[in-house]
Design a protein around this motif. Sequence first.
Motif, PDB file in Angstrom:
ATOM      1  N   VAL A   1       0.850  -1.180   0.000  1.00 21.23           N
ATOM      2  CA  VAL A   1       0.000   0.000   0.000  1.00 21.23           C
ATOM      3  C   VAL A   1       0.888   1.233   0.000  1.00 21.23           C
ATOM      4  O   VAL A   1       1.951   1.245   0.634  1.00 21.23           O
ATOM      5  CB  VAL A   1      -0.928   0.012   1.231  1.00 21.23           C
ATOM      6  N   GLU A   2       0.491   2.238  -0.716  1.00 22.54           N
ATOM      7  CA  GLU A   2       1.268   3.469  -0.760  1.00 22.54           C
ATOM      8  C   GLU A   2       1.608   3.974   0.640  1.00 22.54           C
ATOM      9  O   GLU A   2       0.744   3.996   1.518  1.00 22.54           O
ATOM     10  CB  GLU A   2       0.491   4.559  -1.504  1.00 22.54           C
ATOM     11  N   GLY A   3       2.865   4.344   0.817  1.00 21.82           N
ATOM     12  CA  GLY A   3       3.293   4.911   2.089  1.00 21.82           C
ATOM     13  C   GLY A   3       3.784   3.901   3.099  1.00 21.82           C
ATOM     14  O   GLY A   3       4.387   4.279   4.112  1.00 21.82           O
ATOM     15  N   GLU A   4       3.557   2.598   2.860  1.00 20.30           N
ATOM     16  CA  GLU A   4       3.978   1.553   3.801  1.00 20.30           C
ATOM     17  C   GLU A   4       5.118   0.743   3.175  1.00 20.30           C
ATOM     18  O   GLU A   4       4.957   0.174   2.103  1.00 20.30           O
ATOM     19  CB  GLU A   4       2.793   0.641   4.148  1.00 20.30           C
ATOM     20  N   ASP A   5       6.268   0.699   3.861  1.00 21.43           N
ATOM     21  CA  ASP A   5       7.475   0.072   3.314  1.00 21.43           C
ATOM     22  C   ASP A   5       7.215  -1.351   2.815  1.00 21.43           C
ATOM     23  O   ASP A   5       6.449  -2.110   3.424  1.00 21.43           O
ATOM     24  CB  ASP A   5       8.573   0.035   4.373  1.00 21.43           C
ATOM     25  N   VAL A   6       7.873  -1.685   1.708  1.00 23.62           N
ATOM     26  CA  VAL A   6       7.765  -3.019   1.112  1.00 23.62           C
ATOM     27  C   VAL A   6       9.159  -3.642   1.061  1.00 23.62           C
ATOM     28  O   VAL A   6      10.114  -3.002   0.611  1.00 23.62           O
ATOM     29  CB  VAL A   6       7.172  -2.940  -0.308  1.00 23.62           C
ATOM     30  N   GLU A   7       9.289  -4.887   1.537  1.00 28.22           N
ATOM     31  CA  GLU A   7      10.581  -5.579   1.528  1.00 28.22           C
ATOM     32  C   GLU A   7      10.555  -6.734   0.537  1.00 28.22           C
ATOM     33  O   GLU A   7       9.646  -7.570   0.555  1.00 28.22           O
ATOM     34  CB  GLU A   7      10.932  -6.098   2.924  1.00 28.22           C
ATOM     35  N   LEU A   8      11.560  -6.770  -0.325  1.00 22.13           N
ATOM     36  CA  LEU A   8      11.741  -7.881  -1.262  1.00 22.13           C
ATOM     37  C   LEU A   8      12.801  -8.802  -0.664  1.00 22.13           C
ATOM     38  O   LEU A   8      13.999  -8.494  -0.677  1.00 22.13           O
ATOM     39  CB  LEU A   8      12.178  -7.354  -2.633  1.00 22.13           C
ATOM     40  N   LYS A   9      12.350  -9.939  -0.111  1.00 21.02           N
ATOM     41  CA  LYS A   9      13.238 -10.838   0.620  1.00 21.02           C
ATOM     42  C   LYS A   9      13.904 -11.819  -0.342  1.00 21.02           C
ATOM     43  O   LYS A   9      13.238 -12.508  -1.112  1.00 21.02           O
ATOM     44  CB  LYS A   9      12.452 -11.585   1.687  1.00 21.02           C
ATOM     45  N   THR A  10      15.234 -11.895  -0.229  1.00 21.10           N
ATOM     46  CA  THR A  10      15.997 -12.739  -1.148  1.00 21.10           C
ATOM     47  C   THR A  10      15.934 -14.214  -0.790  1.00 21.10           C
ATOM     48  O   THR A  10      16.125 -15.080  -1.653  1.00 21.10           O
ATOM     49  CB  THR A  10      17.471 -12.303  -1.157  1.00 21.10           C
ATOM     50  N   GLY A  11      15.701 -14.528   0.485  1.00 25.93           N
ATOM     51  CA  GLY A  11      15.748 -15.916   0.922  1.00 25.93           C
ATOM     52  C   GLY A  11      17.157 -16.392   1.210  1.00 25.93           C
ATOM     53  O   GLY A  11      17.379 -17.553   1.575  1.00 25.93           O
ATOM     54  N   VAL A  12      18.148 -15.493   1.063  1.00 23.09           N
ATOM     55  CA  VAL A  12      19.545 -15.835   1.322  1.00 23.09           C
ATOM     56  C   VAL A  12      19.842 -15.621   2.807  1.00 23.09           C
ATOM     57  O   VAL A  12      19.474 -14.592   3.378  1.00 23.09           O
ATOM     58  CB  VAL A  12      20.495 -14.964   0.472  1.00 23.09           C
ATOM     59  N   THR A  13      20.507 -16.614   3.427  1.00 24.79           N
ATOM     60  CA  THR A  13      20.846 -16.509   4.855  1.00 24.79           C
ATOM     61  C   THR A  13      21.969 -15.523   5.095  1.00 24.79           C
ATOM     62  O   THR A  13      21.902 -14.685   6.002  1.00 24.79           O
ATOM     63  CB  THR A  13      21.236 -17.874   5.417  1.00 24.79           C
ATOM     64  N   LYS A  14      23.016 -15.610   4.275  1.00 30.00           N
ATOM     65  CA  LYS A  14      24.166 -14.718   4.449  1.00 30.00           C
ATOM     66  C   LYS A  14      24.900 -14.582   3.130  1.00 30.00           C
ATOM     67  O   LYS A  14      25.208 -15.586   2.484  1.00 30.00           O
ATOM     68  CB  LYS A  14      25.107 -15.250   5.531  1.00 30.00           C
ATOM     69  N   ILE A  15      25.157 -13.346   2.731  1.00 35.27           N
ATOM     70  CA  ILE A  15      25.944 -13.129   1.516  1.00 35.27           C
ATOM     71  C   ILE A  15      27.413 -12.957   1.908  1.00 35.27           C
ATOM     72  O   ILE A  15      27.740 -12.570   3.033  1.00 35.27           O
ATOM     73  CB  ILE A  15      25.460 -11.888   0.743  1.00 35.27           C
TER      74      ILE A  15
END
Length: 488
Positions: free
Chosen positions: A286-300
Amino acid sequence: MKSTLNFFEVLILMCGVFGADEDEVKSMSVMEGDSVTLNPDPAQIQGFILILWRFGDPVIAQINGIEASYPRHTEIFIGRLQLDQTGFLTINNMRIKHSGLYKIEVIQRTGTSNMKFTVTVYESPSAVDAGVTEMKLMSVKEGDPVILQTGVPQLTGDELIVWRFGDEGKLIAKHDIEAKSPPLYDDTDERFRDRLKLNDQTGSLTITNTRTTDSGHYKVKISSNKQTIYQKYIVTVSEPGLSPVAVAGIVVAGIAVVVLLATAAAVGLIYHRRMIAEIPETVSGVEGEDVELKTGVTKIHTSDLIEWKGGNKDNLIAQIKEGTTTSYEDVFYGVFRDRLKLDMKTGSLTIKNPRIEHTGPYKFLINEKCKKRFIVYIKGKTLTVKENYSDTLETKTEIQTGDEIRWMFGDKDALIAEIKGETREMTTYDGPDGRFRDRLELDMANGSLTIKNITADHAGLYKLLILSSGSTLCSKFFIYVGESTASE
C-alpha cells in the motif's frame, strides 16, 4: 411608470460594464480522453441572470439560473458538457479538436462581464494513470498468443482507447472509435511489429507470437462521455521448458536403467531450479507503507556482487559491491530517490514510502546470475473517516522548489486544490456542487491536504500529482465515510 422602469433595467443590462479584465486569458492543458473544468471567478458571477459559454463564437452551453441547456448545433460537444449553477463548465472525454478559445459571458443586472480560457488538448508522453484498479497478472509460454481483456462487454461508439507498455508508458496502440478511423499501432518499435490487434467491440488487445521481451507492464485507458475505465496488467512470457521427448532423445540406447534414472533426475533438478528462478514472486503493498523484497539468502559473502534491477529494461537500481552499498537514484526519472535500503546480511531490498510508480518487475542477482524475480504491486491507500470529523491526506514527501502540487477528486479528476510551482501560490476550489467550500487546507511545506467537517459527499477517490522537473509522482487515496455515534 412600470414599463419605463423595465426599459431602464434592460438598458443597464445591455450597456453596463462589470469590472472584469477582458484581456486576461486563463491557459489550461489536458490529455486527450481526460476531462477539464473551466472555473470562472465566483465573485464575478454572483447574481447572474444568464451565463453563455462559447467555443469560438457559437454558444455551446447556457444557464439561466434554473436549468442548463446545450445547443444541438455544436456536434463536437454532444454528450460531453456539464454546466452547473456555479457557472463551472466541465468538458468530458476531450479530443484534439476541442483545443481552442472558450469564452464565458455573464449577464447581470449591473452589466455584462467576459472571461476567456484557452485549452490545449495533448497526447501525453507519460504513463497512463491507472487509477485504483486491481492489477491483472498473466503468464504465457513464448510463441503463444495472449489476450489482455478490458472487461468491457460492448463499446458504445464514443470511446478513445489508448494502450501503453513499459515503465516509460510507450504508446503501442490507439483507437478513436468516435472518429471511425482504423486503429493506430506503433510500427517504429520492432518489438511489436505486426503482432498487435485491437478488438473494436471491447477494446481488448491481442499479442500474437509472444516473445520474452513482451514481458512487462501494460496499461489501457478507455475514455467515453460517461466514464473513464483503467486497467493494468503484468505479463510474464517464459521460455518453453524441455519436453519429455527432448529429455528421452539424449539417452543412449542400452544404458543401464540406473544411469537413465540418475540422468533424468539430474535434468529434472536443473529444470526445476530454472523454473523456480523464472517464476516471479508477487509482492503487494500500500502506498506509504514500506515493502521488503526478501531474497531468501541466509548470508551473503563479502566477495559477492549483489545487484537489484527494475523495470522491463533491467535498469540497475541498487548494488552491494565489496561491502559498499550504492543506490542509483536517477533511473526512472528519480522515482527511487531516498527510498531504497539494502540489507548487508541477506541482500534483501526495502522500498521505503512506495508509490504506485514503483509497481513493476524486479530482479535479484548474485555475481550477475539471476536468483529471484519479483512482481511488485503498490495500490492506493484506503481511509475510513467518521462523518463530521477531519482528515489529512499526507504526501509524506518534502516539496522541492518549483514543484507543482495538484489535488483532484472523483472519477473526472476535478481540481480541488493546487500549489503553483515557482510562485508557491496556494489555491483551494469548491469542487463539484460546491461540496468542498471552506473545508480544504493545504500545507505549504509538504503539500498535504486536510479536509474538514467531512460528510458523505466527500467519500471517493482523491488523486495527488507532484510535478517536478523531468518527473511526475502520483498518489491515490480512497476515503470511506462512516456515521458518527451519538456518544462521539
